[in-house]
Structures are given as structure tokens and as C-alpha cells.
Design a protein around this motif. Structure first.
Motif, PDB file in Angstrom:
ATOM      1  N   TYR A 104       0.847  -1.185   0.000  1.00 27.80           N
ATOM      2  CA  TYR A 104       0.000   0.000   0.000  1.00 27.80           C
ATOM      3  C   TYR A 104       0.885   1.238   0.000  1.00 27.80           C
ATOM      4  O   TYR A 104       1.984   1.233   0.527  1.00 27.80           O
ATOM      5  CB  TYR A 104      -0.889   0.040   1.253  1.00 27.80           C
ATOM      6  CG  TYR A 104      -2.115  -0.837   1.198  1.00 27.80           C
ATOM      7  CD1 TYR A 104      -2.044  -2.185   1.534  1.00 27.80           C
ATOM      8  CD2 TYR A 104      -3.339  -0.310   0.810  1.00 27.80           C
ATOM      9  CE1 TYR A 104      -3.174  -2.986   1.483  1.00 27.80           C
ATOM     10  CE2 TYR A 104      -4.483  -1.118   0.759  1.00 27.80           C
ATOM     11  CZ  TYR A 104      -4.388  -2.447   1.090  1.00 27.80           C
ATOM     12  OH  TYR A 104      -5.511  -3.242   1.045  1.00 27.80           O
ATOM     13  N   GLN A 124       0.839   5.489   0.924  1.00 28.19           N
ATOM     14  CA  GLN A 124       0.122   6.541   1.649  1.00 28.19           C
ATOM     15  C   GLN A 124       0.763   7.886   1.331  1.00 28.19           C
ATOM     16  O   GLN A 124       1.919   8.134   1.687  1.00 28.19           O
ATOM     17  CB  GLN A 124       0.147   6.293   3.155  1.00 28.19           C
ATOM     18  CG  GLN A 124      -0.700   7.274   3.947  1.00 28.19           C
ATOM     19  CD  GLN A 124      -0.730   6.953   5.429  1.00 28.19           C
ATOM     20  OE1 GLN A 124       0.247   6.482   5.999  1.00 28.19           O
ATOM     21  NE2 GLN A 124      -1.865   7.195   6.069  1.00 28.19           N
ATOM     22  N   ASN A 156      -1.305  12.998   4.503  1.00 27.62           N
ATOM     23  CA  ASN A 156      -2.661  13.318   4.950  1.00 27.62           C
ATOM     24  C   ASN A 156      -3.745  12.594   4.159  1.00 27.62           C
ATOM     25  O   ASN A 156      -4.864  13.106   4.026  1.00 27.62           O
ATOM     26  CB  ASN A 156      -2.897  14.832   4.886  1.00 27.62           C
ATOM     27  CG  ASN A 156      -1.922  15.588   5.761  1.00 27.62           C
ATOM     28  OD1 ASN A 156      -1.704  15.211   6.909  1.00 27.62           O
ATOM     29  ND2 ASN A 156      -1.312  16.631   5.224  1.00 27.62           N
ATOM     30  N   GLN A 157      -3.408  11.421   3.669  1.00 34.41           N
ATOM     31  CA  GLN A 157      -4.402  10.626   2.959  1.00 34.41           C
ATOM     32  C   GLN A 157      -4.431   9.218   3.533  1.00 34.41           C
ATOM     33  O   GLN A 157      -3.551   8.815   4.296  1.00 34.41           O
ATOM     34  CB  GLN A 157      -4.080  10.571   1.462  1.00 34.41           C
ATOM     35  CG  GLN A 157      -4.197  11.915   0.752  1.00 34.41           C
ATOM     36  CD  GLN A 157      -4.028  11.772  -0.744  1.00 34.41           C
ATOM     37  OE1 GLN A 157      -4.294  10.722  -1.321  1.00 34.41           O
ATOM     38  NE2 GLN A 157      -3.605  12.850  -1.381  1.00 34.41           N
ATOM     39  N   GLY A 158      -5.456   8.469   3.151  1.00 33.22           N
ATOM     40  CA  GLY A 158      -5.533   7.074   3.535  1.00 33.22           C
ATOM     41  C   GLY A 158      -4.604   6.241   2.676  1.00 33.22           C
ATOM     42  O   GLY A 158      -3.820   6.762   1.894  1.00 33.22           O
ATOM     43  N   LEU A 159      -4.696   4.937   2.836  1.00 31.17           N
ATOM     44  CA  LEU A 159      -3.828   4.029   2.101  1.00 31.17           C
ATOM     45  C   LEU A 159      -4.477   3.608   0.782  1.00 31.17           C
ATOM     46  O   LEU A 159      -5.690   3.421   0.711  1.00 31.17           O
ATOM     47  CB  LEU A 159      -3.545   2.769   2.924  1.00 31.17           C
ATOM     48  CG  LEU A 159      -2.521   2.914   4.036  1.00 31.17           C
ATOM     49  CD1 LEU A 159      -3.130   3.586   5.251  1.00 31.17           C
ATOM     50  CD2 LEU A 159      -1.964   1.562   4.431  1.00 31.17           C
TER      51      LEU A 159
END
Lengths: 114, 114
Positions: free
Chosen positions: A36, A38, A41-44
Motif C-alpha cells: 500500500y 500513503q 494526509n491521505q488514507g492508504l
């Protein structure tokens, strides 16, 4: 219990150079493997996954990874990186038949420089 | 379609207060997960809901943490009597009901306990 090791906490690389991010896992049963990414400041976001079959897996954004059962590794590679690849990368596993909860490595911060 | 959404995006609370974090999964996804991302512990699994089955709570760090999923959709993670070590980003993810499938992550809720 399963575990994931990402030995490199940070990897600096120049733009257009190749990169390899290392991942090793430990498990007494078969696993599925994931990478994954990232962004700040974001999700995966899933880059790629290995479930079965061909050990060379191709993902999004030009990334690929190779599953090596004997070395219990799943290293991530890209032949030519871009500035936009700067992000944190996480290797993760789930147990086959054991629910889908992910066990993550500690992450590798990829910093692409001009 | 819409991705996983979480609210609030940021939450600052005083030590000892209770907080509720909300997750709206992707429509039609039967599996929902909560993870916690903190500097000291990295990314760790908290709890997993799958359809109408009993949730897998094996990752909850203490009995101050609880979660529920109403109507097989929205989930709420509750932390009672918050402590400073609860400060972290709480990530929610959802997926279809199959092993090895991609988990789609929300942007997270950043919790700061003062």
C-alpha cells in the motif's frame, strides 16, 4: 502469529533512478501479500497484491513486486521513479483463510529528489 | 462511486473525555475494518466486522475501546476516558466478502488527546 519487516525506514533516490523497497514476512501458514502507498494526509491506496500464481506481480503507477517463498520476501520495485512517487509505502500480509485483517510493516518513506 | 468516508477528519479532546469516530463504508461492502496509525506503534489492526458475524475484536487495546456497526453499514468507534496514548490517526477500511481482496481505506480521523 505473522509479522512483516521493512528494514529501510527511509529511502532517498534521484528522479528517474530505479528503486527497491524491501519487505520480509514471517508466518507459520500461507499468506496473501500487499503493498500500500500513503500520500501525506491521505488514507492508504493499494499498489499491488499477490494471492497466487505468477510470482511477479505488476501494480499501478509502474510498480511491481516479486514473491519469493524461500526467502519469505516481497520486495517492491520501480525501474524509474518520479517526484510524485514520494510517499510512504507499507507492506502487509493477511492469513489465507484467516480473515482479512492486515498486518503491516513499519513503512518505508520514499523520497524522490531532483 | 463514493469511497470510504470518515468523520470528523480531526478531533481534539481532553484527557478523560469520550469520543466517537464514524465510518461510512463503500456501499455493498460487507466487511469493515478499523486500524490505528501512531508514531510509536505504526499501523495496527483494531477490529473487523463481516456481515452479521460476531466481530473480531482481537486488536482492541483495552476495554475503553468499542465499536459497533449498525445495519451492516455505518460503524462507530468509541473510545471512553481517552488517554494521551490514544492520540493517533484512526483509519477505516471496507471490502467485499472474500479473502485477499483489496481493502479500501478512508482518509482517517486524526485524534489528539490533550
Amino acid at each position: 502469529a505473522q509479522s512483516v519487516t521493512q528494514l529501510d525506514s527511509q529511502v532517498p533516490v534521484f528522479e528517474e533512478a530505479p528503486v527497491e523497497l524491501r519487505c520480509n514476512y514471517s508466518s507459520s501458514v500461507s499468506v496473501y501479500l500487499f503493498w500500500y502507498v500513503q500520500y501525506p494526509n491521505q488514507g492508504l491506496q493499494l499498489l499491488l497484491k499477490y494471492l497466487s500464481g505468477s510470482t511477479l506481480v505488476k501494480g499501478i503507477n509502474g510498480f511491481e513486486a516479486e514473491f519469493n517463498k524461500s526467502q519469505t520476501s516481497f520486495h517492491l520495485r520501480k525501474p524509474s521513479v518520479h517526484i510524485s512517487d514520494t510517499a510512504e509505502y507499507f507492506c502487509a500480509v493477511t492469513l489465507k483463510g484467516g480473515g482479512n485483517k492486515l498486518t503491516f510493516g513499519t513503512g518505508t518513506q520514499l523520497k524522490v529528489e531532483l | 462511486g463514493a469511497g470510504v468516508s470518515q468523520s470528523p477528519s480531526n478531533k481534539v479532546t481532553e484527557k478523560g473525555k469520550d469520543v466517537e469516530l464514524r465510518c461510512d463504508p463503500i456501499s455493498g461492502h460487507t466487511a469493515l475494518y478499523w486500524y490505528r496509525q501512531s508514531l510509536g506503534q505504526g499501523l495496527e489492526f483494531l477490529i473487523y466486522f463481516q456481515g452479521n458475524s460476531a466481530p473480531d475484536k482481537s486488536g482492541l487495546p483495552s476495554d475503553r475501546f468499542s465499536a459497533e456497526r449498525t445495519g451492516g453499514s455505518v460503524s462507530t468507534l468509541t473510545i471512553q476516558r481517552t488517554q494521551q496514548e490514544d492520540s493517533a490517526v484512526y483509519l477505516c477500511a471496507s471490502s467485499h466478502n472474500s479473502y485477499g481482496v483489496e481493502q479500501y481505506f478512508g482518509p482517517g480521523t486524526r485524534l489528539t488527546v490533550t
